[in-house]
Design an enzyme around this catalytic site. Structure first.
Site, mmCIF file in Angstrom:
data_model
loop_
_atom_site.group_PDB
_atom_site.id
_atom_site.type_symbol
_atom_site.label_atom_id
_atom_site.label_comp_id
_atom_site.label_asym_id
_atom_site.label_seq_id
_atom_site.Cartn_x
_atom_site.Cartn_y
_atom_site.Cartn_z
ATOM 1 N N GLU A 36 0.815 -1.211 0.000
ATOM 2 C CA GLU A 36 0.000 0.000 0.000
ATOM 3 C C GLU A 36 0.850 1.263 0.000
ATOM 4 O OE1 GLU A 36 -2.660 -3.243 1.064
ATOM 5 O OE2 GLU A 36 -0.692 -2.650 1.833
ATOM 6 N N HIS B 188 -10.011 -5.579 10.355
ATOM 7 C CA HIS B 188 -10.636 -5.324 9.058
ATOM 8 C C HIS B 188 -11.992 -4.632 9.209
ATOM 9 C CE1 HIS B 188 -7.800 -8.611 8.394
ATOM 10 N NE2 HIS B 188 -7.777 -8.272 7.114
#
Length: 372
Positions: A94, A163
């Protein structure tokens, strides 16, 4: 891994600076008079498709956005249509691809960076906040960073604490960023197109559990020129007795709660779909509260320093004299998200929580009592 990133930059990143114009390719839709519906997934896909067709500087980058058609199939069909120079698959880095995206935006491209979940954006937060959000100010307006960071945000189902976090308040606190939170298919299309066209960095927070939901969509919203204004909330349901503010999936919960309250209690609730966290449409919120004299805020983020807390502060500052009851904030439990399904449900707002809060501020039930 750094060598692989360097190879990707050499093979793909530099070629992005030499993108060739593409012929505009717009979708056609039925002009039948029957109600047209569209899933949020298709709304996002069509918005990306139309903006890529209209502007050759728009490209998509992220994990599995190309060959796999997107982890949630938001980018389905785009690789075949626009090729690997504009639909760029990346490794699981990322920080790497967000940084490449910001750098390309400095040079006039319009990257759309997909995070498989916004929880993973923590790996790239330096690029989002220090490289993207601050550059326009620090350059005295000489550098624009037209980049969109998008992907699913907040809790899904059974994916655990790492998450399941909502980042609306995190990114909403950063000057230089715009933060959008679509609910319906119209929101998804209109806001994503506006985000891609915007000259500043936009954090676009979707909800995984809404991707497959279908919503009615107007002919106007299906037009390729359709955009929604950034920073403008939508009154989804007009009412006179209480104001409920919500965003993303919680808008649907608020609307269902309003139906129950109307049927069972005769309470007429006004539901505001925020659409935008930053800028926040304080005018619409305060105008509603001045009409209804009561306020409930709903969000899936943590209560401390949350979006609801900011809304409460705004109303107290601007409309305190109009309140006939204390403001109630409905938010997630102040704990990391549990994995067990029964505990997970209790950790996030439910329709009955909204109904109960409205009854309390409308004095239809006793206030909540703190327990030791």
């Amino acid at each position: 891994m750094p060598g692989f990133i360097s190879h990707q930059v050499a093979a793909r990143g530099l070629s992005l600076l030499r993108l060739r114009p593409v012929a505009a390719t717009m979708r056609t839709y039925s002009s039948a008079t029957k109600e047209v519906t569209m899933t949020v997934r298709d709304a996002l896909n069509s918005a990306l498709d139309e903006e890529m067709a209209a502007d050759p500087n728009v490209f998509i980058m992220g994990e599995e956005v190309g060959e796999y058609q997107g982890a949630y199939k938001i980018t389905k069909g785009l690789l075949d249509k626009y090729g690997p120079e504009r639909v760029v698959d990346t490794p699981i880095t990322e920080a790497g691809f967000a940084g490449i995206g910001v750098g390309s935006a400095y040079h006039g491209l319009r990257p759309v960076i997909e995070f498989m979940t916004f929880n993973f954006s923590m790996q790239a937060i330096d690029h989002i906040i220090n490289s993207a959000a601050k550059s326009n100010y620090m350059s005295a307006g000489q550098i624009n960073v037209p980049i969109v960071f998008r992907g699913p945000n907040g809790p899904a189902a059974g994916v655990g604490a790492q998450h399941s976090q909502c980042y609306s308040a995190w990114y909403g606190s950063v000057p230089g960023l715009k933060v959008l939170v679509p609910y319906s298919s119209e929101d998804a299309r209109g806001l994503l197109k506006a985000a891609i066209q915007d000259p500043d960095p936009v954090v676009f927070l979707e909800n995984e559990l809404l991707y497959g939901e279908s919503f009615p969509i107007s002919a106007e919203a299906l037009d390729s020129s359709f955009c929604l204004p950034i920073g403008k909330a939508k009154i989804e349901r007009e009412g006179k007795d209480v104001t409920i503010t919500a965003f993303s999936k919680m808008v649907g919960y608020a609307l269902k709660a309003a139906e129950i309250l109307e049927k069972e209690e005769g309470i007429n609730a006004e539901v505001i779909n925020l659409r935008s966290i930053r800028p926040l449409d304080r005018d619409t919120i305060n105008a509603s509260v001045r009409k209804t004299n009561r306020l409930i805020t709903v969000e899936e983020g943590f209560p401390q320093h949350g979006v609801g807390a900011e809304i409460c502060a705004s109303v107290v500052e601007d409309s305190f004299g109009y309140l006939d009851a204390g403001v109630e904030r409905i938010a997630a439990a102040d704990v990391p998200t549990p994995y067990a399904a029964n505990l997970e449900r209790r950790a996030f707002p439910q329709i009955e929580d909204i109904v109960g809060a409205v009854k309390r501020v409308c004095y239809r039930s006793l206030p909540m009592v703190a327990t030791a």
